[in-house]
Design an enzyme around this catalytic site. Structure first.
Site, PDB file in Angstrom:
ATOM      1  N   GLY A 122     -10.441   5.419 -15.515  1.00  0.00           N
ATOM      2  CA  GLY A 122     -11.186   4.848 -14.391  1.00  0.00           C
ATOM      3  C   GLY A 122     -11.421   5.875 -13.308  1.00  0.00           C
ATOM      4  O   GLY A 122     -10.698   6.868 -13.206  1.00  0.00           O
TER       5      GLY A 122
ATOM      6  N   SER B  24      -3.699   0.205  -8.237  1.00  0.00           N
ATOM      7  CA  SER B  24      -3.518   1.190  -7.161  1.00  0.00           C
ATOM      8  C   SER B  24      -3.046   0.510  -5.888  1.00  0.00           C
ATOM      9  O   SER B  24      -3.331  -0.672  -5.645  1.00  0.00           O
ATOM     10  CB  SER B  24      -4.856   1.875  -6.893  1.00  0.00           C
ATOM     11  OG  SER B  24      -4.802   2.604  -5.687  1.00  0.00           O
ATOM     12  N   ASN B  25      -2.374   1.289  -5.062  1.00  0.00           N
ATOM     13  CA  ASN B  25      -1.996   0.802  -3.727  1.00  0.00           C
ATOM     14  C   ASN B  25      -3.230   0.399  -2.924  1.00  0.00           C
ATOM     15  O   ASN B  25      -3.118  -0.382  -1.980  1.00  0.00           O
ATOM     16  CB  ASN B  25      -1.181   1.877  -3.003  1.00  0.00           C
ATOM     17  CG  ASN B  25      -2.005   3.066  -2.560  1.00  0.00           C
ATOM     18  OD1 ASN B  25      -2.545   3.075  -1.461  1.00  0.00           O
ATOM     19  ND2 ASN B  25      -2.134   4.084  -3.403  1.00  0.00           N
TER      20      ASN B  25
ATOM     21  N   TYR C 222     -13.356   0.739  -4.527  1.00  0.00           N
ATOM     22  CA  TYR C 222     -12.347   1.147  -5.530  1.00  0.00           C
ATOM     23  C   TYR C 222     -11.173   0.150  -5.531  1.00  0.00           C
ATOM     24  O   TYR C 222     -10.808  -0.396  -6.586  1.00  0.00           O
ATOM     25  CB  TYR C 222     -11.883   2.568  -5.187  1.00  0.00           C
ATOM     26  CG  TYR C 222     -10.659   3.049  -5.919  1.00  0.00           C
ATOM     27  CD1 TYR C 222     -10.701   3.391  -7.269  1.00  0.00           C
ATOM     28  CD2 TYR C 222      -9.434   3.195  -5.249  1.00  0.00           C
ATOM     29  CE1 TYR C 222      -9.574   3.854  -7.925  1.00  0.00           C
ATOM     30  CE2 TYR C 222      -8.304   3.657  -5.898  1.00  0.00           C
ATOM     31  CZ  TYR C 222      -8.374   3.976  -7.240  1.00  0.00           C
ATOM     32  OH  TYR C 222      -7.243   4.430  -7.882  1.00  0.00           O
TER      33      TYR C 222
ATOM     34  N   LYS D 189      -9.941  -2.790  -8.308  1.00  0.00           N
ATOM     35  CA  LYS D 189      -8.558  -2.901  -8.807  1.00  0.00           C
ATOM     36  C   LYS D 189      -8.054  -4.342  -8.635  1.00  0.00           C
ATOM     37  O   LYS D 189      -7.378  -4.880  -9.513  1.00  0.00           O
ATOM     38  CB  LYS D 189      -7.637  -1.932  -8.061  1.00  0.00           C
ATOM     39  CG  LYS D 189      -7.901  -0.453  -8.341  1.00  0.00           C
ATOM     40  CD  LYS D 189      -7.612  -0.092  -9.775  1.00  0.00           C
ATOM     41  CE  LYS D 189      -7.608   1.417  -9.997  1.00  0.00           C
ATOM     42  NZ  LYS D 189      -7.505   1.785 -11.423  1.00  0.00           N
TER      43      LYS D 189
ATOM     44  N   ARG E 215       2.236  10.982   4.656  1.00  0.00           N
ATOM     45  CA  ARG E 215       2.102   9.695   3.950  1.00  0.00           C
ATOM     46  C   ARG E 215       2.701   9.760   2.552  1.00  0.00           C
ATOM     47  O   ARG E 215       3.391   8.843   2.116  1.00  0.00           O
ATOM     48  CB  ARG E 215       0.620   9.304   3.881  1.00  0.00           C
ATOM     49  CG  ARG E 215       0.336   8.115   2.979  1.00  0.00           C
ATOM     50  CD  ARG E 215      -1.132   7.701   3.031  1.00  0.00           C
ATOM     51  NE  ARG E 215      -1.409   6.613   2.126  1.00  0.00           N
ATOM     52  CZ  ARG E 215      -1.816   6.771   0.864  1.00  0.00           C
ATOM     53  NH1 ARG E 215      -2.031   7.977   0.374  1.00  0.00           N
ATOM     54  NH2 ARG E 215      -2.031   5.721   0.092  1.00  0.00           N
TER      55      ARG E 215
END
Ligand code: 15L
Length: 263
Positions: A72, A110-111, A135, A139, A173
């Site tokens: 992806g 994904s987060n 995006y 998800k 982060r």
């Protein structure tokens, strides 16, 4: 276990296929790019948004027992591109899994599915969807599709909301969101082999001292991360973007430069 891995030539795919093969799993790599030179396992070149290609991959490799869907787009694109890349591919794989009586799928979510969530204490697997981009939205859609197939059919699915995969953390982060290569293999193997997960969501990070996400749901599936981004803290200097990057779960993806029309 004989496992079809999509996105096998990608950065996480390369690590996961090698790691699973080292742990005695039989790998069938599936990717749009041709078989890499020196590749040591079965390979199918095709697009997993193409139902016929997915059917051929299964027909050419009888005995597949599980799918690890890593393929992806890794970044923001238009809405149709994201939907095809994440939702249609997942749908094609799920339908062909059903045709072949394959029950288990491990999905690289994904987060960014919850990226617009303001940063607060530890987030659990019950946090509501709150994408930061198309995006992230795709998800969320793929996660919902997995849930639908688990509820309707004899499918088991583990959605891994991966943080920041890479050899080492590269920002403040990422001291919270990092997933090391070795832990990525541990995570995928746990998700593949956990008994009766039904539909489960797990945040994919290492055992980071500054973790933003609860590791307990992963531990319940047997994921025991061994690495900690803190070991690299001296390499991560203060940066002018640190404040904005740590304000929301999705970090830079919430910024205006990621805003774009849907079409
Ligand atoms: C992701 O899901 C992306 O694929 C990657 O490009 C990074 O942005 C990562 O998340 C992250 O949040 O650090």
């Amino acid at each position: 276990m004989k496992v079809l891995v999509t996105g096998a030539a990608g950065s996480i795919g390369t690590v996961v296929t090698t790691g699973l093969a080292d742990r005695d799993h039989e790998i069938v790599g599936f990717d749009r790019v041709p078989e890499p030179e020196g590749n040591a396992f079965a390979w199918f070149t095709g697009d997993c948004a193409d139902l016929d290609a997915v059917r051929s991959a299964f027909a050419d490799n009888p005995g597949i027992e599980a799918v690890v869907h890593l393929a992806g787009l890794p970044d923001e694109a238009s809405l149709p591109e994201e939907i095809e890349s994440h939702l249609y591919t997942t749908a094609a794989l799920l339908d062909v899994m059903r045709e072949n009586d394959v029950r288990r799928i491990v999905y690289a979510s994904s987060n960014h599915a919850v990226g617009r969530t303001p940063r607060r204490d530890l987030l659990g697997d019950d946090v509501l969807p709150r994408p930061d981009t198309f995006y992230g939205l795709a998800k969320v859609a793929a996660e919902a599709l997995l849930q639908l197939y688990v509820d309707r059919y004899d499918i088991e699915a583990v959605a891994l909301r991966i943080g920041s995969f890479g050899p080492q953390p590269e920002s403040l982060r990422q001291l919270s969101t990092w997933l090391s290569p070795d832990d990525a293999v541990r995570l995928v193997e746990a998700a593949l082999t956990a008994p009766d997960p039904g539909y489960a969501v797990v945040f994919g990070i290492s055992a980071n001292t500054r973790a933003w996400w609860d590791l307990e749901p992963g531990r319940r599936l047997g994921y025991e991360p061994q690495d900690d981004a803190e070991a690299y803290r001296e390499l991560v200097g203060p940066d002018e973007d640190d404040e904005v990057e740590t304000a929301y779960v999705g970090g830079p993806f919430v910024l205006e430069r990621f805003h774009r029309p849907a079409f």
